[in-house]
Design a protein around this motif. Structure first.
Motif, PDB file in Angstrom:
ATOM      1  N   THR A   2       8.031   1.577  10.189  1.00 16.44           N
ATOM      2  CA  THR A   2       7.594   1.055   8.902  1.00 16.44           C
ATOM      3  C   THR A   2       8.545   1.502   7.815  1.00 16.44           C
ATOM      4  O   THR A   2       9.205   2.532   7.911  1.00 16.44           O
ATOM      5  CB  THR A   2       6.178   1.543   8.555  1.00 16.44           C
ATOM      6  OG1 THR A   2       6.180   2.970   8.520  1.00 16.44           O
ATOM      7  CG2 THR A   2       5.176   1.057   9.587  1.00 16.44           C
ATOM      8  N   THR A   3       8.595   0.713   6.771  1.00 23.64           N
ATOM      9  CA  THR A   3       9.443   1.033   5.635  1.00 23.64           C
ATOM     10  C   THR A   3       8.664   0.824   4.360  1.00 23.64           C
ATOM     11  O   THR A   3       7.696   0.079   4.338  1.00 23.64           O
ATOM     12  CB  THR A   3      10.678   0.110   5.592  1.00 23.64           C
ATOM     13  OG1 THR A   3      10.233  -1.244   5.536  1.00 23.64           O
ATOM     14  CG2 THR A   3      11.552   0.304   6.807  1.00 23.64           C
ATOM     15  N   PRO A   4       9.045   1.498   3.263  1.00 20.88           N
ATOM     16  CA  PRO A   4       8.367   1.267   1.997  1.00 20.88           C
ATOM     17  C   PRO A   4       8.427  -0.202   1.628  1.00 20.88           C
ATOM     18  O   PRO A   4       9.412  -0.894   1.889  1.00 20.88           O
ATOM     19  CB  PRO A   4       9.155   2.143   1.012  1.00 20.88           C
ATOM     20  CG  PRO A   4       9.757   3.201   1.874  1.00 20.88           C
ATOM     21  CD  PRO A   4      10.083   2.517   3.174  1.00 20.88           C
ATOM     22  N   GLY A  29       4.788   1.647   2.773  1.00 19.59           N
ATOM     23  CA  GLY A  29       4.920   2.390   4.015  1.00 19.59           C
ATOM     24  C   GLY A  29       4.066   1.888   5.165  1.00 19.59           C
ATOM     25  O   GLY A  29       4.090   2.484   6.237  1.00 19.59           O
TER      26      GLY A  29
END
Length: 264
Positions: A2-4, A29
């Motif tokens: 996951t990424t912001p 996130g």
């Protein structure tokens, strides 16, 4: 991985408050790169063609998933929403930005989407109204047409028996725009349904003596009928029958579980 979420509002930071779906940082996130890209692309397409919003709102569940924003404390996503609730809220904000500022077109489109949509899409519209309200802080001001349409949609949701839909109708929009009578009855309906009052935005700020009286009457009626008194009655009327004093019937815990309708 996951990424912001790059579509979160500038300057949004994590806080200790629940990750309610209408908040600009609700998805930070929580999305995969692919999901994040889909949402960013959908927002961009809505900006270029507001008519595309209908399709994106319908596809949000498949695109980002329906997982609760807080699986540990709210496993069904009833109280604070799901990934698709938050994504739809973001899409509603993108739609609002793409339409005239007077709100007339937005009010019409939100009403049509809600009326034609299934339960998740209806929740998305309500969470979108929350997002627009939060974007209009400090007073939550919205164009009159949007506030009027949103109030009607919230009233419709509050007549439903789906826990997730009722919970979605008592967020920041309701706190800012429902009148006292409608808001008090919304709170009591959650108590009656056994849904935690954690779902209610600004509960402490809006709770008043009349709500406490209504809660006491509700508790007294439940006890007179030999029925249990929900725990959350004590949050709005600590002195209500069944919440203090002599031994009473057991209280019933509130719940955050509900059946969810499947996206189209």
């Amino acid at each position: 991985m996951t990424t912001p979420d790059p579509t979160a509002a500038p300057g949004a930071t994590a806080t200790a408050s629940p990750p309610t779906a209408g908040r600009p940082d609700a998805l930070a996130g929580l999305l995969t790169d692919e999901q994040t890209a889909w949402l960013a692309t959908a927002c961009g397409e809505i900006a270029a063609d507001p008519g595309s919003a209908v399709g994106h709102l319908a596809r949000a569940g498949r695109a980002v998933g329906r997982t609760s924003l807080d699986p540990d404390l709210d496993p069904a996503g009833v109280l604070h929403g799901t990934l698709d609730d938050a994504a739809r809220a973001r899409l509603v904000v993108a739609l609002a930005d793409a339409l005239p500022a007077d709100g007339e077109s937005l009010a019409t489109r939100l009403t049509e989407t809600y009326q034609r949509g299934d339960t998740p899409e209806r929740r998305g519209v309500l969470r979108g109204l929350d997002a627009l309200t939060l974007a209009g802080q400090p007073d939550g001001a919205l164009p009159p047409a949007v506030a009027c349409a949103g109030t009607a949609l919230a009233a419709d949701a509050l007549r439903a028996n789906d826990q997730s839909l009722v919970a979605a109708a008592v967020g920041p929009f309701a706190a800012a725009h429902l009148d006292d009578h409608a808001w008090r009855h919304a709170v009591l309906k959650l108590v009656f349904m056994g849904v935690s009052l954690d779902a209610v935005a600004a509960l402490d700020e809006r709770a008043d003596d009349e709500l406490a009286r209504m809660a006491r009457d509700f508790a007294a009626e439940r006890r007179a009928a030999g029925r249990v008194v929900p725990d959350d009655v004590a949050r709005i009327a600590p002195e209500a029958p069944g919440t203090t004093g002599a031994p009473t019937l057991p209280t019933v815990p509130t719940t955050s579980h509900a059946n969810h309708s499947k996206d189209a």
